[in-house]
Design an enzyme around this catalytic site. Structure first.
Site, PDB file in Angstrom:
ATOM      1  N   LYS A  13       0.889  -1.133  -0.171  1.00  0.00           N
ATOM      2  CA  LYS A  13       0.037   0.203  -0.209  1.00  0.00           C
ATOM      3  C   LYS A  13       0.799   1.214  -0.054  1.00  0.00           C
ATOM      4  O   LYS A  13       0.493   2.182  -0.934  1.00  0.00           O
ATOM      5  CB  LYS A  13      -0.930   0.172   1.252  1.00  0.00           C
ATOM      6  CG  LYS A  13      -1.952  -1.217   1.405  1.00  0.00           C
ATOM      7  CD  LYS A  13      -2.586  -1.125   2.711  1.00  0.00           C
ATOM      8  CE  LYS A  13      -1.900  -0.932   3.916  1.00  0.00           C
ATOM      9  NZ  LYS A  13      -1.209  -2.284   4.187  1.00  0.00           N
ATOM     10  N   ARG A  88      -8.950   1.602   9.224  1.00  0.00           N
ATOM     11  CA  ARG A  88      -8.616   0.126   9.558  1.00  0.00           C
ATOM     12  C   ARG A  88     -10.068  -0.364  10.218  1.00  0.00           C
ATOM     13  O   ARG A  88      -9.397  -1.712  10.572  1.00  0.00           O
ATOM     14  CB  ARG A  88      -7.279   0.360  10.416  1.00  0.00           C
ATOM     15  CG  ARG A  88      -5.992   0.003   9.631  1.00  0.00           C
ATOM     16  CD  ARG A  88      -4.889  -0.041  10.746  1.00  0.00           C
ATOM     17  NE  ARG A  88      -3.839  -0.752  10.406  1.00  0.00           N
ATOM     18  CZ  ARG A  88      -2.684  -0.321   9.817  1.00  0.00           C
ATOM     19  NH1 ARG A  88      -2.770   1.206   9.286  1.00  0.00           N
ATOM     20  NH2 ARG A  88      -1.766  -1.065   9.580  1.00  0.00           N
ATOM     21  N   ARG A 122      11.503  -5.977   4.678  1.00  0.00           N
ATOM     22  CA  ARG A 122      11.265  -4.440   4.586  1.00  0.00           C
ATOM     23  C   ARG A 122      12.214  -3.610   5.273  1.00  0.00           C
ATOM     24  O   ARG A 122      12.554  -3.953   6.408  1.00  0.00           O
ATOM     25  CB  ARG A 122       9.849  -4.148   5.213  1.00  0.00           C
ATOM     26  CG  ARG A 122       9.494  -2.394   5.116  1.00  0.00           C
ATOM     27  CD  ARG A 122       8.281  -2.306   5.004  1.00  0.00           C
ATOM     28  NE  ARG A 122       7.371  -2.642   6.207  1.00  0.00           N
ATOM     29  CZ  ARG A 122       6.027  -2.521   6.357  1.00  0.00           C
ATOM     30  NH1 ARG A 122       5.409  -2.027   5.487  1.00  0.00           N
ATOM     31  NH2 ARG A 122       5.333  -2.821   7.339  1.00  0.00           N
ATOM     32  N   ARG A 152      11.743  -1.904  10.900  1.00  0.00           N
ATOM     33  CA  ARG A 152      10.649  -1.560  11.666  1.00  0.00           C
ATOM     34  C   ARG A 152      10.434  -2.406  12.876  1.00  0.00           C
ATOM     35  O   ARG A 152      10.396  -3.527  12.847  1.00  0.00           O
ATOM     36  CB  ARG A 152       9.310  -1.312  10.978  1.00  0.00           C
ATOM     37  CG  ARG A 152       9.273   0.147  10.114  1.00  0.00           C
ATOM     38  CD  ARG A 152       7.894   0.129   9.379  1.00  0.00           C
ATOM     39  NE  ARG A 152       6.846  -0.367   9.907  1.00  0.00           N
ATOM     40  CZ  ARG A 152       5.442  -0.305   9.331  1.00  0.00           C
ATOM     41  NH1 ARG A 152       5.294   0.259   8.101  1.00  0.00           N
ATOM     42  NH2 ARG A 152       4.421  -0.759  10.022  1.00  0.00           N
ATOM     43  N   ARG A 163      -0.353  -8.445  13.697  1.00  0.00           N
ATOM     44  CA  ARG A 163      -0.874  -7.542  12.822  1.00  0.00           C
ATOM     45  C   ARG A 163      -1.779  -7.937  11.821  1.00  0.00           C
ATOM     46  O   ARG A 163      -2.764  -7.531  11.415  1.00  0.00           O
ATOM     47  CB  ARG A 163       0.166  -6.728  12.115  1.00  0.00           C
ATOM     48  CG  ARG A 163       0.860  -5.647  13.167  1.00  0.00           C
ATOM     49  CD  ARG A 163       2.157  -5.319  12.667  1.00  0.00           C
ATOM     50  NE  ARG A 163       2.267  -4.683  11.442  1.00  0.00           N
ATOM     51  CZ  ARG A 163       3.374  -4.518  10.445  1.00  0.00           C
ATOM     52  NH1 ARG A 163       4.247  -5.138  10.876  1.00  0.00           N
ATOM     53  NH2 ARG A 163       3.376  -3.918   9.419  1.00  0.00           N
TER      54      ARG A 163
HETATM   55  P1  ADP Z   1       2.268  -1.848   3.259  1.00  0.00           P
HETATM   56  O1  ADP Z   1       2.206  -0.245   3.115  1.00  0.00           O
HETATM   57  O2  ADP Z   1       1.237  -2.495   2.498  1.00  0.00           O
HETATM   58  O3  ADP Z   1       2.485  -2.366   4.805  1.00  0.00           O
HETATM   59  P2  ADP Z   1       4.798  -1.669   1.638  1.00  0.00           P
HETATM   60  O4  ADP Z   1       4.351  -0.744   0.426  1.00  0.00           O
HETATM   61  O5  ADP Z   1       5.797  -1.136   2.900  1.00  0.00           O
HETATM   62  O6  ADP Z   1       3.372  -2.264   2.433  1.00  0.00           O
HETATM   63  O7  ADP Z   1       5.504  -3.006   1.077  1.00  0.00           O
HETATM   64  C1  ADP Z   1       6.315  -3.955   1.889  1.00  0.00           C
HETATM   65  C2  ADP Z   1       7.588  -4.414   1.506  1.00  0.00           C
HETATM   66  O8  ADP Z   1       7.510  -4.992   0.314  1.00  0.00           O
HETATM   67  C3  ADP Z   1       8.627  -3.370   1.169  1.00  0.00           C
HETATM   68  O9  ADP Z   1       9.891  -3.942   1.524  1.00  0.00           O
HETATM   69  C4  ADP Z   1       8.418  -3.273  -0.134  1.00  0.00           C
HETATM   70  O10 ADP Z   1       9.374  -2.525  -0.883  1.00  0.00           O
HETATM   71  C5  ADP Z   1       8.199  -4.337  -0.723  1.00  0.00           C
HETATM   72  N1  ADP Z   1       7.027  -4.445  -1.915  1.00  0.00           N
HETATM   73  C6  ADP Z   1       6.008  -3.512  -2.245  1.00  0.00           C
HETATM   74  N2  ADP Z   1       5.205  -3.926  -3.332  1.00  0.00           N
HETATM   75  C7  ADP Z   1       6.012  -4.951  -3.611  1.00  0.00           C
HETATM   76  C8  ADP Z   1       5.880  -5.688  -5.083  1.00  0.00           C
HETATM   77  N3  ADP Z   1       4.886  -5.406  -5.907  1.00  0.00           N
HETATM   78  N4  ADP Z   1       6.706  -6.788  -5.240  1.00  0.00           N
HETATM   79  C9  ADP Z   1       7.905  -6.996  -4.480  1.00  0.00           C
HETATM   80  N5  ADP Z   1       7.969  -6.171  -3.307  1.00  0.00           N
HETATM   81  C10 ADP Z   1       7.215  -5.241  -3.010  1.00  0.00           C
HETATM   82  P1  AMP Z   2       1.433   0.776   9.156  1.00  0.00           P
HETATM   83  O1  AMP Z   2       2.533   1.654   8.827  1.00  0.00           O
HETATM   84  O2  AMP Z   2       0.206   1.308   8.180  1.00  0.00           O
HETATM   85  O3  AMP Z   2       1.648  -0.499   8.740  1.00  0.00           O
HETATM   86  O4  AMP Z   2       0.980   1.048  10.416  1.00  0.00           O
HETATM   87  C1  AMP Z   2       1.707   0.812  11.606  1.00  0.00           C
HETATM   88  C2  AMP Z   2       1.000   0.665  12.936  1.00  0.00           C
HETATM   89  O5  AMP Z   2       0.372   1.958  13.368  1.00  0.00           O
HETATM   90  C3  AMP Z   2      -0.287  -0.184  12.905  1.00  0.00           C
HETATM   91  O6  AMP Z   2      -0.088  -1.719  13.337  1.00  0.00           O
HETATM   92  C4  AMP Z   2      -1.047   0.372  14.139  1.00  0.00           C
HETATM   93  O7  AMP Z   2      -0.582   0.055  15.479  1.00  0.00           O
HETATM   94  C5  AMP Z   2      -1.008   1.983  13.981  1.00  0.00           C
HETATM   95  N1  AMP Z   2      -1.891   2.445  12.851  1.00  0.00           N
HETATM   96  C6  AMP Z   2      -1.611   2.865  11.859  1.00  0.00           C
HETATM   97  N2  AMP Z   2      -2.653   3.393  11.090  1.00  0.00           N
HETATM   98  C7  AMP Z   2      -3.767   3.161  12.026  1.00  0.00           C
HETATM   99  C8  AMP Z   2      -5.033   3.359  11.992  1.00  0.00           C
HETATM  100  N3  AMP Z   2      -5.813   3.794  11.161  1.00  0.00           N
HETATM  101  N4  AMP Z   2      -5.995   2.953  13.193  1.00  0.00           N
HETATM  102  C9  AMP Z   2      -5.251   2.535  14.209  1.00  0.00           C
HETATM  103  N5  AMP Z   2      -3.852   2.309  14.484  1.00  0.00           N
HETATM  104  C10 AMP Z   2      -3.249   2.664  13.217  1.00  0.00           C
END
Ligand code: ADP
Ligand code: AMP
Length: 207
Positions: A13, A88, A122, A152, A163
């Protein structure tokens, strides 16, 4: 254009929202980034949410919703927004409908077995919030600002499991919510970053 993203942690995302922000010139707003920034700066909000986030639970709705409402009032949102990580749960989704309804929910659909390797690999830049995967960027340094990349604290196996549970029980029902409103665009997130992005752009163009 107001866009939100659905999909489990690691679906891509944030990666897609940041690409689309450049393409459409609208802000990428990540609630997770807002919380992590508060934690980094040691603000009262950061202190309140750190343990919750590290445990993989959701931050309380009232705090999250008020931060999002404030952020959406800023001038850069006049043309629209790309919300990543919000809403969420149903309560957050209903509150968004009452302030700045999304035009479309982009649901990044992905096989569960890919997620763990995406999250475990990641790497995040603590300076510019850029996100990379260790397989694509093996260097320890952010390719944009040169700062050392970090893992992270919530990208560890036990928290990843928690999660995913939270996603399945609280966030996944939003797929049906937006489907019923006729605002759902489901994309195959198992493909390359470029292909996923192209499919989203194409899907949004058709709507
Ligand atoms: P989200 O925001 O949904 O938690 P991220 O955008 O942070 O996910 O992506 C999670 C990990 O996967 C990151 O390390 C990113 O670089 C990698 N990633 C995202 N999209 C793809 C894809 N289409 N193919 C391979 N790796 C990806
Ligand atoms: P994310 O970066 O989207 O993976 O979010 C990391 C963490 O932030 C989540 O696991 C939650 O603990 C908190 N968080 C982010 N967005 C929300 C939301 N909309 N509602 C509640 N907690 C959130």
């Amino acid at each position: 254009m107001n866009i939100i993203f659905l999909g489990p942690p690691g679906a891509g995302k944030g990666t897609q929202a940041s690409l689309l922000a450049g393409l459409y010139d609208i802000p990428h707003i990540s609630t997770g980034d807002i919380f992590r920034d508060n934690i980094k700066r040691g603000t009262p909000i950061g202190k309140e949410v750190k343990l919750i986030i590290d445990a993989g639970a959701l931050v309380p709705d009232d705090l999250t919703i008020s931060l999002v409402k404030e952020r959406l009032k800023r001038e850069d949102c006049l043309k629209g927004y790309l919300l990543d990580g919000f809403p969420r749960n149903l309560y957050q989704a209903e509150s968004l409908e009452s302030v700045a309804p999304p035009d479309m929910a982009v649901n990044v659909d992905i096989d569960q077995d890919i997620l763990v390797s995406r999250l475990a690999g990641r790497r995040a830049c603590p300076n510019c919030a850029g996100t990379y995967h260790v397989s694509a960027v093996p260097s320890e340094l952010c390719p944009v600002c040169g700062v050392k990349l970090t893992v992270r604290p919530d990208d560890v196996p036990e928290t990843i499991r928690k999660r995913l549970e939270v996603y399945n029980s609280q966030t996944a029902p939003l797929i049906a919510f937006y489907g019923q409103l006729g605002k759902l665009l489901t994309i195959d997130g198992n493909q390359s970053i470029e292909k996923v992005c192209g499919d989203i752009v194409e899907g949004l163009r058709k709507e």
